[in-house]
Design a protein around this motif. Structure first.
Motif, PDB file in Angstrom:
ATOM      1  N   ALA A 307       0.820  -1.215   0.000  1.00 50.49           N
ATOM      2  CA  ALA A 307       0.000   0.000   0.000  1.00 50.49           C
ATOM      3  C   ALA A 307       0.854   1.265   0.000  1.00 50.49           C
ATOM      4  CB  ALA A 307      -0.925  -0.005   1.218  1.00 50.49           C
ATOM      5  N   LEU A 308       2.142   1.134   0.339  1.00 51.52           N
ATOM      6  CA  LEU A 308       3.031   2.279   0.430  1.00 51.52           C
ATOM      7  C   LEU A 308       3.798   2.536  -0.864  1.00 51.52           C
ATOM      8  CD1 LEU A 308       4.438   1.322   3.929  1.00 51.52           C
ATOM      9  CD2 LEU A 308       2.931   3.252   3.481  1.00 51.52           C
ATOM     10  N   ILE A 309       3.869   1.535  -1.744  1.00 51.17           N
ATOM     11  CA  ILE A 309       4.659   1.651  -2.973  1.00 51.17           C
ATOM     12  C   ILE A 309       3.795   2.260  -4.071  1.00 51.17           C
ATOM     13  CG2 ILE A 309       5.943   0.401  -4.736  1.00 51.17           C
ATOM     14  CD1 ILE A 309       6.539  -1.728  -2.554  1.00 51.17           C
ATOM     15  N   THR A 310       4.174   3.443  -4.518  1.00 54.34           N
ATOM     16  CA  THR A 310       3.376   4.172  -5.516  1.00 54.34           C
ATOM     17  C   THR A 310       4.090   4.343  -6.852  1.00 54.34           C
ATOM     18  OG1 THR A 310       4.213   6.260  -4.627  1.00 54.34           O
ATOM     19  CG2 THR A 310       2.094   5.459  -3.759  1.00 54.34           C
ATOM     20  N   HIS A 311       5.433   4.241  -6.857  1.00 52.91           N
ATOM     21  CA  HIS A 311       6.199   4.507  -8.073  1.00 52.91           C
ATOM     22  C   HIS A 311       7.281   3.437  -8.261  1.00 52.91           C
ATOM     23  CE1 HIS A 311       4.268   8.341  -7.400  1.00 52.91           C
ATOM     24  NE2 HIS A 311       4.814   8.893  -8.458  1.00 52.91           N
ATOM     25  N   ARG A 312       7.633   3.165  -9.510  1.00 56.00           N
ATOM     26  CA  ARG A 312       8.665   2.186  -9.832  1.00 56.00           C
ATOM     27  C   ARG A 312       9.569   2.730 -10.932  1.00 56.00           C
ATOM     28  NH1 ARG A 312       8.194  -2.939  -7.995  1.00 56.00           N
ATOM     29  NH2 ARG A 312       6.274  -3.404  -6.883  1.00 56.00           N
ATOM     30  N   THR A 313      10.818   2.257 -10.916  1.00 50.18           N
ATOM     31  CA  THR A 313      11.750   2.570 -11.984  1.00 50.18           C
ATOM     32  C   THR A 313      12.815   1.488 -12.026  1.00 50.18           C
ATOM     33  OG1 THR A 313      13.134   4.321 -12.940  1.00 50.18           O
ATOM     34  CG2 THR A 313      13.285   3.992 -10.551  1.00 50.18           C
ATOM     35  N   THR A 314      13.734   1.594 -12.981  1.00 50.13           N
ATOM     36  CA  THR A 314      14.885   0.706 -13.067  1.00 50.13           C
ATOM     37  C   THR A 314      16.143   1.502 -12.761  1.00 50.13           C
ATOM     38  OG1 THR A 314      15.221   1.152 -15.421  1.00 50.13           O
ATOM     39  CG2 THR A 314      13.731  -0.672 -14.839  1.00 50.13           C
ATOM     40  N   LEU A 315      17.269   0.806 -12.629  1.00 49.36           N
ATOM     41  CA  LEU A 315      18.514   1.502 -12.319  1.00 49.36           C
ATOM     42  C   LEU A 315      18.854   2.519 -13.407  1.00 49.36           C
ATOM     43  CD1 LEU A 315      20.949   1.725 -10.390  1.00 49.36           C
ATOM     44  CD2 LEU A 315      22.094   0.015 -11.805  1.00 49.36           C
ATOM     45  N   ALA A 316      18.752   2.102 -14.674  1.00 46.13           N
ATOM     46  CA  ALA A 316      19.081   3.015 -15.769  1.00 46.13           C
ATOM     47  C   ALA A 316      18.097   4.176 -15.851  1.00 46.13           C
ATOM     48  CB  ALA A 316      19.113   2.253 -17.094  1.00 46.13           C
ATOM     49  N   ALA A 317      16.800   3.891 -15.695  1.00 46.79           N
ATOM     50  CA  ALA A 317      15.772   4.937 -15.820  1.00 46.79           C
ATOM     51  C   ALA A 317      15.757   5.881 -14.621  1.00 46.79           C
ATOM     52  CB  ALA A 317      14.398   4.294 -15.988  1.00 46.79           C
ATOM     53  N   ALA A 318      16.333   5.457 -13.494  1.00 45.69           N
ATOM     54  CA  ALA A 318      16.329   6.308 -12.299  1.00 45.69           C
ATOM     55  C   ALA A 318      17.070   7.615 -12.522  1.00 45.69           C
ATOM     56  CB  ALA A 318      16.949   5.562 -11.114  1.00 45.69           C
ATOM     57  N   ALA A 319      18.020   7.629 -13.461  1.00 45.80           N
ATOM     58  CA  ALA A 319      18.752   8.871 -13.753  1.00 45.80           C
ATOM     59  C   ALA A 319      17.831   9.953 -14.287  1.00 45.80           C
ATOM     60  CB  ALA A 319      19.864   8.587 -14.766  1.00 45.80           C
ATOM     61  N   GLN A 320      16.729   9.551 -14.923  1.00 45.31           N
ATOM     62  CA  GLN A 320      15.734  10.517 -15.386  1.00 45.31           C
ATOM     63  C   GLN A 320      14.579  10.659 -14.409  1.00 45.31           C
ATOM     64  OE1 GLN A 320      16.845   7.943 -17.760  1.00 45.31           O
ATOM     65  NE2 GLN A 320      18.440   9.457 -18.134  1.00 45.31           N
ATOM     66  N   ASP A 321      14.208   9.568 -13.747  1.00 44.95           N
ATOM     67  CA  ASP A 321      13.032   9.603 -12.868  1.00 44.95           C
ATOM     68  C   ASP A 321      13.289  10.348 -11.561  1.00 44.95           C
ATOM     69  OD1 ASP A 321      11.400   8.242 -14.629  1.00 44.95           O
ATOM     70  OD2 ASP A 321      11.970   6.276 -13.852  1.00 44.95           O
ATOM     71  N   MET A 322      14.478  10.177 -10.963  1.00 44.09           N
ATOM     72  CA  MET A 322      14.745  10.846  -9.689  1.00 44.09           C
ATOM     73  C   MET A 322      14.660  12.361  -9.780  1.00 44.09           C
ATOM     74  SD  MET A 322      17.442   8.940  -7.206  1.00 44.09           S
ATOM     75  CE  MET A 322      17.159  10.246  -6.008  1.00 44.09           C
ATOM     76  N   PRO A 323      15.273  12.996 -10.797  1.00 46.37           N
ATOM     77  CA  PRO A 323      15.126  14.455 -10.903  1.00 46.37           C
ATOM     78  C   PRO A 323      13.672  14.888 -11.053  1.00 46.37           C
ATOM     79  CG  PRO A 323      16.934  13.693 -12.271  1.00 46.37           C
ATOM     80  CD  PRO A 323      16.235  12.467 -11.784  1.00 46.37           C
ATOM     81  N   ARG A 324      12.896  14.097 -11.784  1.00 52.44           N
ATOM     82  CA  ARG A 324      11.479  14.442 -11.979  1.00 52.44           C
ATOM     83  C   ARG A 324      10.721  14.321 -10.663  1.00 52.44           C
ATOM     84  NH1 ARG A 324       7.633  10.885 -13.664  1.00 52.44           N
ATOM     85  NH2 ARG A 324       9.239   9.420 -14.380  1.00 52.44           N
ATOM     86  N   TRP A 325      10.967  13.235  -9.924  1.00 52.34           N
ATOM     87  CA  TRP A 325      10.262  13.049  -8.656  1.00 52.34           C
ATOM     88  C   TRP A 325      10.737  14.042  -7.596  1.00 52.34           C
ATOM     89  CZ3 TRP A 325      11.287   7.082  -8.960  1.00 52.34           C
ATOM     90  CH2 TRP A 325      10.409   6.525  -9.901  1.00 52.34           C
ATOM     91  N   ALA A 326      11.985  14.464  -7.679  1.00 55.59           N
ATOM     92  CA  ALA A 326      12.494  15.439  -6.705  1.00 55.59           C
ATOM     93  C   ALA A 326      11.746  16.761  -6.809  1.00 55.59           C
ATOM     94  CB  ALA A 326      13.990  15.657  -6.914  1.00 55.59           C
ATOM     95  N   SER A 327      11.318  17.115  -8.019  1.00 58.03           N
ATOM     96  CA  SER A 327      10.629  18.390  -8.210  1.00 58.03           C
ATOM     97  C   SER A 327       9.112  18.251  -8.183  1.00 58.03           C
ATOM     98  CB  SER A 327      11.053  19.021  -9.537  1.00 58.03           C
ATOM     99  OG  SER A 327      10.710  18.175 -10.630  1.00 58.03           O
ATOM    100  N   ASP A 328       8.609  17.029  -8.375  1.00 58.23           N
ATOM    101  CA  ASP A 328       7.162  16.809  -8.379  1.00 58.23           C
ATOM    102  C   ASP A 328       6.858  15.495  -7.655  1.00 58.23           C
ATOM    103  OD1 ASP A 328       4.460  16.594  -8.771  1.00 58.23           O
ATOM    104  OD2 ASP A 328       4.565  16.308 -10.949  1.00 58.23           O
ATOM    105  N   LYS A 329       6.480  15.614  -6.394  1.00 56.62           N
ATOM    106  CA  LYS A 329       6.211  14.434  -5.574  1.00 56.62           C
ATOM    107  C   LYS A 329       4.711  14.137  -5.481  1.00 56.62           C
ATOM    108  CE  LYS A 329      10.395  14.714  -2.750  1.00 56.62           C
ATOM    109  NZ  LYS A 329      10.999  15.882  -3.364  1.00 56.62           N
TER     110      LYS A 329
END
Length: 340
Positions: A307-329
């Motif tokens: 119930a706590l897990i809302t988002h998923r990514t891979t190691l390679a895709a995290a380089a793009q996903d983390m910056p996006r999630w950092a600015s929009d949570k």
């Protein structure tokens, strides 16, 4: 030399996939492959350059589910076994360790903070920092660490049941605090500025008596306790202004538990602090006891990590996903990195 791929934060705001040599296993260490990694506020703070205890470059990641690759026979671990990681690597001999508090070891080395962590293909870890979690999924194993921080904060507060408790901050750590506070039978109030997070909290944590938005006035908050204040207040915001405001919500004779950490000074009115004979507690990291508490709660169904897990990514895709999630949570509670 064999190499592995890792996602490294070279400086605030910069993530790069790099090649690192495969780590050498020491005599008392286990070679493991991270399989799942949770992203938490600490990781976002590292990415944004706001973490108070870190030097760059750094491979992030401390909320880990790992697979054993190679282990000494004395460890009792077998190749292919899935384990939870206690990322707080302690010296074992300092004043804190001698008192059974390795979570605040004087020379603590935290994975992903003081030493490279789970966004790497392989890690060597002390066998004592690996915990069996039979029956838990990889996803569940990756949530144990952040939930253990909440369990530790509740243990620090020594709740008896029946207290009026306020948890400020409905992010992952605040939810962990709330989940284990509710199990103590307290009268629980959760406060956050984000109404969406409060809605999530009300659906995840059984027994919340009240949820309030963070822009409520002090008078409105005190109305919830007939003007007395809360017996125990937990701050899990990572925000200095919120921490300072939280002193106002504590009842006479009550306790204030600081679960989050911020850079810089925290100020409070000393005369008011003494007038209330308030107890101020820091709650840092977690111990094996807290990890065991969380694993048991997941097994018996009183805590549902899915119930706590809302988002998923891979190691390679995290380089793009983390910056996006950092600015929009928006809608983000817990993000999981799949490292397979």
């Amino acid at each position: 030399m064999d190499f592995m791929e890792a996602l490294e934060c070279t400086e605030p705001g910069i993530l790069n996939l790099v090649r690192r040599p495969v780590p050498v296993r020491g005599a008392d260490e286990v070679l493991v492959r991270p399989r799942r990694m949770g992203i938490c506020g600490t990781d976002f703070h590292i990415y944004e350059g706001k973490h108070p205890f870190l030097a760059y470059p750094r491979i992030m990641g401390h909320e880990l589910a790992v697979e054993v690759v190679e282990a000494p026979s004395a460890s009792g671990f077998a190749r292919g076994e899935m384990l939870v990681v206690n990322p707080y690597i302690a010296c074992g001999s300092c004043v804190a360790c001698r008192r059974g508090k390795p979570n605040c070891c004087t020379s603590i080395s935290v994975l992903g903070v003081h030493r490279d962590g789970g966004m790497a293909g392989l890690l060597t870890l002390p066998a004592v920092n690996l915990i069996r979690a039979e029956g838990l999924s990889l996803d569940a194993c990756a949530t144990v660490e952040f939930l253990a921080i909440g369990a530790h904060a509740i243990r620090r507060a020594r709740l008896d049941g029946g207290e009026r408790v306020l948890v400020i901050g409905a992010g992952p750590i605040g939810l962990g605090v709330s989940l284990f506070a509710a199990q103590k039978g307290v009268h629980l109030t959760v406060m956050d500025r984000d109404q969406a997070r409060l809605n999530v909290a009300s659906g995840i944590v059984a027994g919340i008596s009240t949820i309030v938005a963070g822009d409520e006035s002090l008078a409105a908050i005190h109305t919830l306790t007939d003007g007395d204040g809360f017996d125990v207040v937990f701050d899990a915001t990572g925000n200095a202004q919120s921490i300072e405001s939280g002193f106002n919500f504590v009842a006479h004779g009550g306790s204030y538990v600081l679960v989050s950490v911020v850079k810089g000074d925290i100020r409070f009115v000393d005369a008011d602090f003494h007038r209330r004979e308030m107890s101020l507690l820091g709650s840092r990291n977690a111990t094996d006891e807290d990890f065991t508490t969380v694993i048991s709660a997941i097994r018996d169904g009183s805590v549902n990590p899915d119930a706590l897990i809302t988002h998923r990514t891979t190691l390679a895709a995290a380089a793009q996903d983390m910056p996006r999630w950092a600015s929009d949570k928006t809608g983000l509670i817990k993000a999981i990195v799949e490292i397979d």
